[in-house]
Design a protein around this motif. Structure first.
Motif, PDB file in Angstrom:
ATOM      1  N   LEU A   1     -70.258  18.184 -15.284  1.00 57.83           N
ATOM      2  CA  LEU A   1     -70.216  17.294 -16.430  1.00 57.83           C
ATOM      3  C   LEU A   1     -71.628  16.960 -16.878  1.00 57.83           C
ATOM      4  O   LEU A   1     -72.587  17.121 -16.111  1.00 57.83           O
ATOM      5  CB  LEU A   1     -69.471  16.027 -16.040  1.00 57.83           C
ATOM      6  CG  LEU A   1     -68.889  15.144 -17.148  1.00 57.83           C
ATOM      7  CD1 LEU A   1     -67.918  15.931 -18.009  1.00 57.83           C
ATOM      8  CD2 LEU A   1     -68.195  13.939 -16.536  1.00 57.83           C
ATOM      9  N   ARG A   2     -71.763  16.483 -18.113  1.00 58.62           N
ATOM     10  CA  ARG A   2     -73.088  16.323 -18.694  1.00 58.62           C
ATOM     11  C   ARG A   2     -73.987  15.394 -17.902  1.00 58.62           C
ATOM     12  O   ARG A   2     -75.205  15.589 -17.860  1.00 58.62           O
ATOM     13  CB  ARG A   2     -72.973  15.847 -20.131  1.00 58.62           C
ATOM     14  CG  ARG A   2     -72.218  14.544 -20.310  1.00 58.62           C
ATOM     15  CD  ARG A   2     -72.077  14.215 -21.777  1.00 58.62           C
ATOM     16  NE  ARG A   2     -71.362  12.961 -21.995  1.00 58.62           N
ATOM     17  CZ  ARG A   2     -71.144  12.440 -23.183  1.00 58.62           C
ATOM     18  NH1 ARG A   2     -71.579  13.057 -24.272  1.00 58.62           N
ATOM     19  NH2 ARG A   2     -70.490  11.306 -23.297  1.00 58.62           N
TER      20      ARG A   2
ATOM     21  N   TYR B   1     -68.272  24.223 -12.846  1.00 56.31           N
ATOM     22  CA  TYR B   1     -68.559  23.391 -14.021  1.00 56.31           C
ATOM     23  C   TYR B   1     -69.182  22.082 -13.563  1.00 56.31           C
ATOM     24  O   TYR B   1     -68.830  21.551 -12.494  1.00 56.31           O
ATOM     25  CB  TYR B   1     -67.270  23.099 -14.777  1.00 56.31           C
ATOM     26  CG  TYR B   1     -67.409  22.077 -15.884  1.00 56.31           C
ATOM     27  CD1 TYR B   1     -67.127  20.731 -15.650  1.00 56.31           C
ATOM     28  CD2 TYR B   1     -67.819  22.448 -17.148  1.00 56.31           C
ATOM     29  CE1 TYR B   1     -67.253  19.784 -16.654  1.00 56.31           C
ATOM     30  CE2 TYR B   1     -67.948  21.512 -18.159  1.00 56.31           C
ATOM     31  CZ  TYR B   1     -67.658  20.184 -17.910  1.00 56.31           C
ATOM     32  OH  TYR B   1     -67.790  19.254 -18.903  1.00 56.31           O
TER      33      TYR B   1
ATOM     34  N   GLY C   1     -71.477  19.682 -21.255  1.00 49.88           N
ATOM     35  CA  GLY C   1     -71.033  20.106 -19.945  1.00 49.88           C
ATOM     36  C   GLY C   1     -71.445  21.565 -19.773  1.00 49.88           C
ATOM     37  O   GLY C   1     -71.495  22.325 -20.753  1.00 49.88           O
TER      38      GLY C   1
ATOM     39  N   TYR D   1     -64.367  18.460 -22.294  1.00 48.90           N
ATOM     40  CA  TYR D   1     -64.322  18.125 -20.873  1.00 48.90           C
ATOM     41  C   TYR D   1     -62.973  18.431 -20.232  1.00 48.90           C
ATOM     42  O   TYR D   1     -62.698  18.003 -19.107  1.00 48.90           O
ATOM     43  CB  TYR D   1     -64.649  16.644 -20.695  1.00 48.90           C
ATOM     44  CG  TYR D   1     -65.871  16.253 -21.471  1.00 48.90           C
ATOM     45  CD1 TYR D   1     -65.784  15.356 -22.530  1.00 48.90           C
ATOM     46  CD2 TYR D   1     -67.107  16.808 -21.191  1.00 48.90           C
ATOM     47  CE1 TYR D   1     -66.905  15.019 -23.263  1.00 48.90           C
ATOM     48  CE2 TYR D   1     -68.232  16.480 -21.928  1.00 48.90           C
ATOM     49  CZ  TYR D   1     -68.123  15.576 -22.964  1.00 48.90           C
ATOM     50  OH  TYR D   1     -69.224  15.251 -23.700  1.00 48.90           O
TER      51      TYR D   1
ATOM     52  N   VAL E   1     -61.886  23.282 -18.397  1.00 50.31           N
ATOM     53  CA  VAL E   1     -63.251  23.816 -18.302  1.00 50.31           C
ATOM     54  C   VAL E   1     -63.286  25.216 -17.720  1.00 50.31           C
ATOM     55  O   VAL E   1     -64.328  25.862 -17.729  1.00 50.31           O
ATOM     56  CB  VAL E   1     -64.147  22.871 -17.486  1.00 50.31           C
ATOM     57  CG1 VAL E   1     -64.277  21.537 -18.188  1.00 50.31           C
ATOM     58  CG2 VAL E   1     -63.630  22.701 -16.058  1.00 50.31           C
TER      59      VAL E   1
END
Length: 124
Positions: free
Chosen positions: A52-53, A50, A33, A102, A105
């Motif tokens: 997420l991957r 942020y 992330g 996760y 963050v």
């Protein structure tokens, strides 16, 4: 190890836009992330955004919501921060960071790798 290099900072007038980029090298970028933080002189480093991957989920600080957009291109090992309607209070050094967690963050302690930062200055 992940190495992160930011670019795209500069001087802009209030109301203007900038697009920051952060290129990653080293271990698989898509496994992390990615966050953007900023630090103004005399202040603590604060969370900005942020992603997420897989890019499906994003989170923003209230101060930038609706003005900034975070995105990523895993094929290019790059995360972006599009900043619109910039204000003088957005002036800071902006950092990208990589995290394998996760949750929480917004917490700097969740990030294992950091770039060197890029300066953003917004004039009034």
């Amino acid at each position: 190890q992940v190495q992160l290099v930011e670019s795209g900072g500069g001087l802009v007038q209030a109301g203007g836009s900038l697009r920051l980029s952060c290129v990653a090298s080293g271990r698989a970028f898509s496994g992390y992330g990615m966050g953007w933080f900023r630090q103004a002189p005399g202040k603590e480093r604060e969370f900005v955004a942020y992603i997420l991957r897989n890019g499906d989920t994003t989170t923003y600080a209230d101060s930038v919501k609706g003005r900034f957009t975070i995105s990523r291109d895993n094929a290019k090992n790059t995360v972006y921060l599009q900043m619109n309607s910039l204000r003088p209070e957005d002036t800071a050094v902006y950092y990208c960071a990589a995290s394998v967690t996760y949750t929480a963050v917004y917490d700097v302690r969740r990030y294992a790798y950091w770039g060197q930062g890029t300066q953003v200055t917004v004039s009034s």
